[in-house]
Design a protein around this motif. Structure first.
Motif, PDB file in Angstrom:
ATOM      1  N   ALA A  78     -24.968 -22.884  56.073  1.00  0.00           N
ATOM      2  CA  ALA A  78     -25.037 -23.480  54.774  1.00  0.00           C
ATOM      3  C   ALA A  78     -23.382 -24.202  54.696  1.00  0.00           C
ATOM      4  N   GLU A  79     -22.446 -23.498  55.129  1.00  0.00           N
ATOM      5  CA  GLU A  79     -21.091 -24.026  54.806  1.00  0.00           C
ATOM      6  C   GLU A  79     -20.897 -25.005  55.852  1.00  0.00           C
ATOM      7  N   MET A  80     -21.216 -24.817  57.078  1.00  0.00           N
ATOM      8  CA  MET A  80     -21.270 -25.732  58.058  1.00  0.00           C
ATOM      9  C   MET A  80     -22.024 -27.249  57.526  1.00  0.00           C
ATOM     10  N   ILE A  81     -23.034 -27.204  56.833  1.00  0.00           N
ATOM     11  CA  ILE A  81     -23.688 -28.298  56.770  1.00  0.00           C
ATOM     12  C   ILE A  81     -23.145 -28.960  55.362  1.00  0.00           C
ATOM     13  N   GLN A  82     -22.528 -28.113  54.542  1.00  0.00           N
ATOM     14  CA  GLN A  82     -21.800 -28.692  53.461  1.00  0.00           C
ATOM     15  C   GLN A  82     -20.434 -29.411  54.026  1.00  0.00           C
ATOM     16  N   HIS A  83     -19.653 -28.663  54.729  1.00  0.00           N
ATOM     17  CA  HIS A  83     -18.497 -29.087  55.090  1.00  0.00           C
ATOM     18  C   HIS A  83     -18.610 -30.434  56.076  1.00  0.00           C
ATOM     19  N   GLU A  84     -19.543 -30.692  56.935  1.00  0.00           N
ATOM     20  CA  GLU A  84     -19.815 -31.351  57.671  1.00  0.00           C
ATOM     21  C   GLU A  84     -20.726 -32.904  57.175  1.00  0.00           C
ATOM     22  N   ASN A  85     -21.013 -32.495  55.972  1.00  0.00           N
ATOM     23  CA  ASN A  85     -21.883 -33.320  55.316  1.00  0.00           C
ATOM     24  C   ASN A  85     -23.148 -33.795  56.263  1.00  0.00           C
ATOM     25  N   LEU A  86     -23.766 -32.754  56.605  1.00  0.00           N
ATOM     26  CA  LEU A  86     -24.969 -32.894  57.763  1.00  0.00           C
ATOM     27  C   LEU A  86     -26.277 -33.164  56.823  1.00  0.00           C
ATOM     28  N   ARG A  87     -26.549 -34.840  56.705  1.00  0.00           N
ATOM     29  CA  ARG A  87     -27.689 -34.942  56.095  1.00  0.00           C
ATOM     30  C   ARG A  87     -28.874 -34.648  57.039  1.00  0.00           C
ATOM     31  N   GLY A  88     -29.927 -34.117  56.493  1.00  0.00           N
ATOM     32  CA  GLY A  88     -31.002 -33.938  57.386  1.00  0.00           C
ATOM     33  C   GLY A  88     -31.152 -32.546  57.749  1.00  0.00           C
ATOM     34  N   HIS A  89     -30.049 -31.678  57.656  1.00  0.00           N
ATOM     35  CA  HIS A  89     -30.028 -30.459  58.073  1.00  0.00           C
ATOM     36  C   HIS A  89     -30.363 -29.587  56.956  1.00  0.00           C
ATOM     37  N   ALA A  90     -30.957 -28.152  57.284  1.00  0.00           N
ATOM     38  CA  ALA A  90     -31.338 -27.190  56.387  1.00  0.00           C
ATOM     39  C   ALA A  90     -30.855 -26.071  56.868  1.00  0.00           C
ATOM     40  N   ALA A  91     -30.366 -25.045  55.999  1.00  0.00           N
ATOM     41  CA  ALA A  91     -30.044 -23.694  56.514  1.00  0.00           C
ATOM     42  C   ALA A  91     -30.812 -22.563  56.146  1.00  0.00           C
ATOM     43  N   ILE A  92     -31.186 -21.594  56.614  1.00  0.00           N
ATOM     44  CA  ILE A  92     -31.892 -20.553  56.189  1.00  0.00           C
ATOM     45  C   ILE A  92     -31.020 -19.283  55.959  1.00  0.00           C
ATOM     46  N   CYS A  93     -30.840 -19.080  54.715  1.00  0.00           N
ATOM     47  CA  CYS A  93     -29.727 -17.742  54.589  1.00  0.00           C
ATOM     48  C   CYS A  93     -30.347 -17.178  53.125  1.00  0.00           C
ATOM     49  N   SER A  94     -29.511 -16.532  52.409  1.00  0.00           N
ATOM     50  CA  SER A  94     -29.537 -15.974  50.935  1.00  0.00           C
ATOM     51  C   SER A  94     -29.253 -17.125  49.976  1.00  0.00           C
ATOM     52  N   LYS A  95     -30.364 -17.018  48.794  1.00  0.00           N
ATOM     53  CA  LYS A  95     -30.308 -18.023  48.110  1.00  0.00           C
ATOM     54  C   LYS A  95     -28.885 -17.802  47.226  1.00  0.00           C
ATOM     55  N   PHE A  96     -28.283 -16.696  47.122  1.00  0.00           N
ATOM     56  CA  PHE A  96     -26.910 -16.538  46.642  1.00  0.00           C
ATOM     57  C   PHE A  96     -25.671 -17.148  47.206  1.00  0.00           C
TER      58      PHE A  96
ATOM     59  N   HIS B 191     -28.856 -17.906  61.801  1.00  0.00           N
ATOM     60  CA  HIS B 191     -28.937 -17.077  62.950  1.00  0.00           C
ATOM     61  C   HIS B 191     -30.184 -16.734  63.280  1.00  0.00           C
ATOM     62  N   PRO B 192     -30.251 -16.176  64.709  1.00  0.00           N
ATOM     63  CA  PRO B 192     -31.517 -16.150  65.368  1.00  0.00           C
ATOM     64  C   PRO B 192     -32.198 -15.289  64.542  1.00  0.00           C
ATOM     65  N   VAL B 193     -31.992 -13.938  64.305  1.00  0.00           N
ATOM     66  CA  VAL B 193     -32.546 -13.099  63.663  1.00  0.00           C
ATOM     67  C   VAL B 193     -33.055 -13.544  62.257  1.00  0.00           C
ATOM     68  N   ALA B 194     -32.717 -14.339  61.554  1.00  0.00           N
ATOM     69  CA  ALA B 194     -33.141 -14.881  60.355  1.00  0.00           C
ATOM     70  C   ALA B 194     -34.115 -15.797  60.928  1.00  0.00           C
ATOM     71  N   LEU B 195     -34.169 -16.818  61.809  1.00  0.00           N
ATOM     72  CA  LEU B 195     -35.136 -17.390  62.163  1.00  0.00           C
ATOM     73  C   LEU B 195     -36.295 -16.876  62.787  1.00  0.00           C
ATOM     74  N   MET B 196     -36.008 -15.697  63.434  1.00  0.00           N
ATOM     75  CA  MET B 196     -37.178 -14.931  63.758  1.00  0.00           C
ATOM     76  C   MET B 196     -38.038 -14.391  62.604  1.00  0.00           C
TER      77      MET B 196
ATOM     78  N   ILE C  97     -34.961 -26.572  65.658  1.00  0.00           N
ATOM     79  CA  ILE C  97     -34.583 -24.905  65.226  1.00  0.00           C
ATOM     80  C   ILE C  97     -33.108 -24.890  66.108  1.00  0.00           C
ATOM     81  N   VAL C  98     -32.034 -24.663  65.549  1.00  0.00           N
ATOM     82  CA  VAL C  98     -30.868 -24.595  66.121  1.00  0.00           C
ATOM     83  C   VAL C  98     -30.114 -23.052  65.640  1.00  0.00           C
ATOM     84  N   GLU C  99     -29.587 -22.320  66.692  1.00  0.00           N
ATOM     85  CA  GLU C  99     -29.374 -20.919  66.406  1.00  0.00           C
ATOM     86  C   GLU C  99     -27.809 -21.095  66.050  1.00  0.00           C
ATOM     87  N   THR C 100     -27.328 -20.417  65.250  1.00  0.00           N
ATOM     88  CA  THR C 100     -25.905 -20.346  64.756  1.00  0.00           C
ATOM     89  C   THR C 100     -25.461 -18.678  64.617  1.00  0.00           C
ATOM     90  N   ASP C 101     -24.266 -18.781  64.304  1.00  0.00           N
ATOM     91  CA  ASP C 101     -23.446 -17.507  64.415  1.00  0.00           C
ATOM     92  C   ASP C 101     -23.791 -16.721  63.040  1.00  0.00           C
TER      93      ASP C 101
END
Length: 301
Positions: free
Chosen positions: A155-173, A126-131, A145-149
């Motif tokens: 994280a769900e998108m990367i796992q679901h689409e098996n996006l190798r080389g992608h990382a997500a910024i979110c809660s560790k939980f 999310h853009p706020v998290a990136l900021m 850097i790519v903004e998402t909703d």
């Protein structure tokens, strides 16, 4: 006349009991998001059914469609500031604030289990998290850097689409929920990063969901005549009654040039004195409304 005893079979009684105690809560985001965490901290130890929505508008629509649904919305962040659109949605909805929670926001960067630092080429969030992670990202200029909703949604998108080389910024939980590997925790620039979440309900349910006698905080909204000293008069009355303002937010009124709505949060230790102050300022204002009286929220990490 004798009271009639109605026998309910065991399974139906169990279902009835669960339906009574389980709270349906609509959030913007998905399981593992900060909204999800805030809801479970606020309703700690209680049964909660999440209703995950793409937008805040849909959160309010869920409450409108079913008046037993509670809404949880972020309203301000100590770094990013107020979510102004949510103030407008709250005002238009006629929902009542029943409580709040202040959640410490700590971001982690995570990827698929097969990837490591050297594999990462793109970071999604999310853009706020990136900021809020600008300093960390500045140390990795090669990352795209790519903004998402949504944070957890990345994280769900990367796992679901098996996006190798992608990382997500979110809660560790979110990591165990979506089979991700945490590369680093606490990557936010400012460690005093908190988001304040409001909990809303239909007015008819409000007193069942809060103890109004324990209320020591209130949120109000009003407009003022375009006259010299109109705001200072209101503030002086609050001061006279020893009501402490913790926030004041102004929003322009569309179609009415140079007129504003004022959203004010106050805390008090005497409910009677608060209501006396309300009686005193109401004649000085227009469109005055108490959005909710509730307990000053806890702060959690």
């Amino acid at each position: 006349m004798n009271d009639e005893i109605i026998w309910v079979p065991l399974k139906q009684r169990d279902l009835f009991y669960v339906n009574r105690v389980m709270k349906k809560v609509a959030i913007q985001g998905i399981v593992g998001s900060y909204h999800d965490i805030a809801v479970h901290r606020y309703f700690e130890g209680e049964e909660v059914e999440l209703i995950c929505c793409d937008t805040f508008e849909k959160v309010f629509q869920e409450m409108k469609n079913d008046n037993s649904v509670i809404g949880a919305i972020a309203i301000e962040n100590t770094i990013a500031g107020s979510l102004l659109h949510n103030y407008e949605l709250l005002q238009e909805s006629r929902q009542t604030i029943i409580g709040e929670h202040k959640l410490r926001i700590s971001h982690s960067i995570m990827c698929l289990p097969e990837d490591n630092w050297e594999d990462i080429t793109e970071v999604n969030s999310h853009p706020v998290a990136l900021m809020q992670c600008r300093e960390f990202l500045g140390k990795h200029p090669k990352f795209k850097i790519v903004e998402t909703d949504d944070t957890a949604g990345s994280a769900e998108m990367i796992q679901h689409e098996n996006l190798r080389g992608h990382a997500a910024i979110c809660s560790k939980f979110a990591a165990p929920l979506y089979g991700m590997k945490v590369l680093e925790e606490g990557i936010e620039t400012n460690k005093h990063n908190f988001t304040r979440f409001l909990f809303l309900s239909d007015p008819w349910m409000a007193d069942e969901l809060r103890d109004k006698h324990q209320a020591d905080k209130a949120s109000i909204v009003f407009t003022l005549p375009h006259a010299e000293g109109s705001l200072s008069q209101v503030l002086s009355i609050f001061s006279f009654y020893k009501i402490n303002l913790t926030k004041i937010q102004s929003l322009p009124i569309i179609g009415r040039e140079w007129e504003y709505q004022f959203y004010v949060d106050v805390v008090f230790n005497d409910s009677l004195r608060f209501h006396q102050s309300v009686d005193a300022i109401t004649p000085l204002t227009r469109e005055f409304k108490i959005l909710g009286e509730y307990k000053n929220g806890k702060q959690s990490i």
